[in-house]
Design a protein around this motif. Structure first.
Motif, PDB file in Angstrom:
ATOM      1  N   LEU A  51      13.747   3.501  -3.671  1.00 18.29           N
ATOM      2  CA  LEU A  51      12.436   4.087  -3.358  1.00 18.29           C
ATOM      3  C   LEU A  51      11.404   3.758  -4.428  1.00 18.29           C
ATOM      4  O   LEU A  51      10.252   3.457  -4.115  1.00 18.29           O
ATOM      5  N   ALA A  52      11.811   3.807  -5.690  1.00 19.02           N
ATOM      6  CA  ALA A  52      10.883   3.482  -6.775  1.00 19.02           C
ATOM      7  C   ALA A  52      10.382   2.045  -6.624  1.00 19.02           C
ATOM      8  O   ALA A  52       9.191   1.779  -6.820  1.00 19.02           O
ATOM      9  N   GLY A  53      11.263   1.146  -6.254  1.00 23.49           N
ATOM     10  CA  GLY A  53      10.860  -0.244  -6.044  1.00 23.49           C
ATOM     11  C   GLY A  53       9.896  -0.394  -4.882  1.00 23.49           C
ATOM     12  O   GLY A  53       8.902  -1.123  -4.973  1.00 23.49           O
ATOM     13  N   LEU A  54      10.178   0.308  -3.792  1.00 16.85           N
ATOM     14  CA  LEU A  54       9.275   0.248  -2.635  1.00 16.85           C
ATOM     15  C   LEU A  54       7.916   0.844  -2.973  1.00 16.85           C
ATOM     16  O   LEU A  54       6.869   0.282  -2.611  1.00 16.85           O
ATOM     17  N   GLU A  56       6.558   0.973  -5.866  1.00 14.69           N
ATOM     18  CA  GLU A  56       5.897   0.076  -6.808  1.00 14.69           C
ATOM     19  C   GLU A  56       5.171  -1.047  -6.068  1.00 14.69           C
ATOM     20  O   GLU A  56       4.053  -1.425  -6.432  1.00 14.69           O
ATOM     21  N   VAL A  57       5.775  -1.560  -5.014  1.00 16.78           N
ATOM     22  CA  VAL A  57       5.126  -2.600  -4.201  1.00 16.78           C
ATOM     23  C   VAL A  57       3.835  -2.051  -3.598  1.00 16.78           C
ATOM     24  O   VAL A  57       2.780  -2.695  -3.663  1.00 16.78           O
ATOM     25  N   ILE A  58       3.899  -0.858  -3.042  1.00 13.23           N
ATOM     26  CA  ILE A  58       2.716  -0.240  -2.436  1.00 13.23           C
ATOM     27  C   ILE A  58       1.684   0.094  -3.507  1.00 13.23           C
ATOM     28  O   ILE A  58       0.495  -0.221  -3.376  1.00 13.23           O
ATOM     29  N   ARG A  59       2.137   0.715  -4.571  1.00  6.35           N
ATOM     30  CA  ARG A  59       1.255   1.173  -5.649  1.00  6.35           C
ATOM     31  C   ARG A  59       0.442   0.036  -6.245  1.00  6.35           C
ATOM     32  O   ARG A  59      -0.732   0.188  -6.569  1.00  6.35           O
ATOM     33  N   ASN A  60       1.054  -1.127  -6.388  1.00  6.66           N
ATOM     34  CA  ASN A  60       0.380  -2.270  -6.991  1.00  6.66           C
ATOM     35  C   ASN A  60      -0.348  -3.153  -5.976  1.00  6.66           C
ATOM     36  O   ASN A  60      -0.952  -4.144  -6.358  1.00  6.66           O
ATOM     37  N   GLY A  61      -0.257  -2.801  -4.692  1.00  9.08           N
ATOM     38  CA  GLY A  61      -0.966  -3.572  -3.679  1.00  9.08           C
ATOM     39  C   GLY A  61      -0.380  -4.944  -3.427  1.00  9.08           C
ATOM     40  O   GLY A  61      -1.053  -5.822  -2.898  1.00  9.08           O
ATOM     41  N   TRP A  62       0.888  -5.145  -3.762  1.00 11.81           N
ATOM     42  CA  TRP A  62       1.494  -6.469  -3.620  1.00 11.81           C
ATOM     43  C   TRP A  62       1.665  -6.876  -2.163  1.00 11.81           C
ATOM     44  O   TRP A  62       1.799  -8.052  -1.868  1.00 11.81           O
ATOM     45  N   ASP A  63       1.680  -5.935  -1.273  1.00 13.23           N
ATOM     46  CA  ASP A  63       1.824  -6.242   0.153  1.00 13.23           C
ATOM     47  C   ASP A  63       0.644  -5.646   0.924  1.00 13.23           C
ATOM     48  O   ASP A  63       0.771  -5.251   2.068  1.00 13.23           O
ATOM     49  N   GLU A  64      -0.504  -5.594   0.266  1.00 10.55           N
ATOM     50  CA  GLU A  64      -1.680  -4.972   0.861  1.00 10.55           C
ATOM     51  C   GLU A  64      -2.314  -5.918   1.885  1.00 10.55           C
ATOM     52  O   GLU A  64      -3.093  -6.797   1.558  1.00 10.55           O
ATOM     53  N   ARG A  65      -1.906  -5.716   3.094  1.00 12.83           N
ATOM     54  CA  ARG A  65      -2.480  -6.492   4.190  1.00 12.83           C
ATOM     55  C   ARG A  65      -2.286  -5.693   5.459  1.00 12.83           C
ATOM     56  O   ARG A  65      -1.378  -4.883   5.576  1.00 12.83           O
TER      57      ARG A  65
END
Length: 98
Positions: A51-54, A56-65
């Motif tokens: 969950l922390a990894g998931l 982190e992806v959202i928090r940093n906008g790495w999959d922001e689309r």
């Protein structure tokens, strides 16, 4: 799958607070703090780390689309997050109904 807008955790918390008519805020903590808190609350170590990894992806906008997954799956446009939280609040999902 996503809705019609990309939101940060802080923006989502603000919309929930508006729907509940009370303050709701997002506290940005480190992944390590999240894992420690999750484990101390009874979540298995491996789940807390995942969950922390998931997050982190959202928090940093790495999959922001934005995607069309909801439209394709349901055959209709997705509802916005604000509509979802307003409906959930009215149904009493997060405490007293409005």
């Amino acid at each position: 799958m996503s809705g019609p807008e990309a939101l940060s955790f802080g923006q989502a918390a603000a919309l929930i607070g508006e729907a509940l008519n009370r303050p709701v805020r997002f506290l940005d903590i480190t992944p390590e703090e999240f894992v420690g808190g999750a484990i101390s609350s009874g979540l298995p170590d491996e789940h807390a780390g995942l969950l922390a990894g998931l997050f982190e992806v959202i928090r940093n906008g790495w999959d922001e689309r934005l995607s069309e997954g909801v439209q394709q799956a349901l055959g209709r446009p997705p509802a916005g997050f604000k509509a979802y939280v307003n409906r959930s609040a009215a149904e009493g999902k997060w405490g007293e109904p409005r």
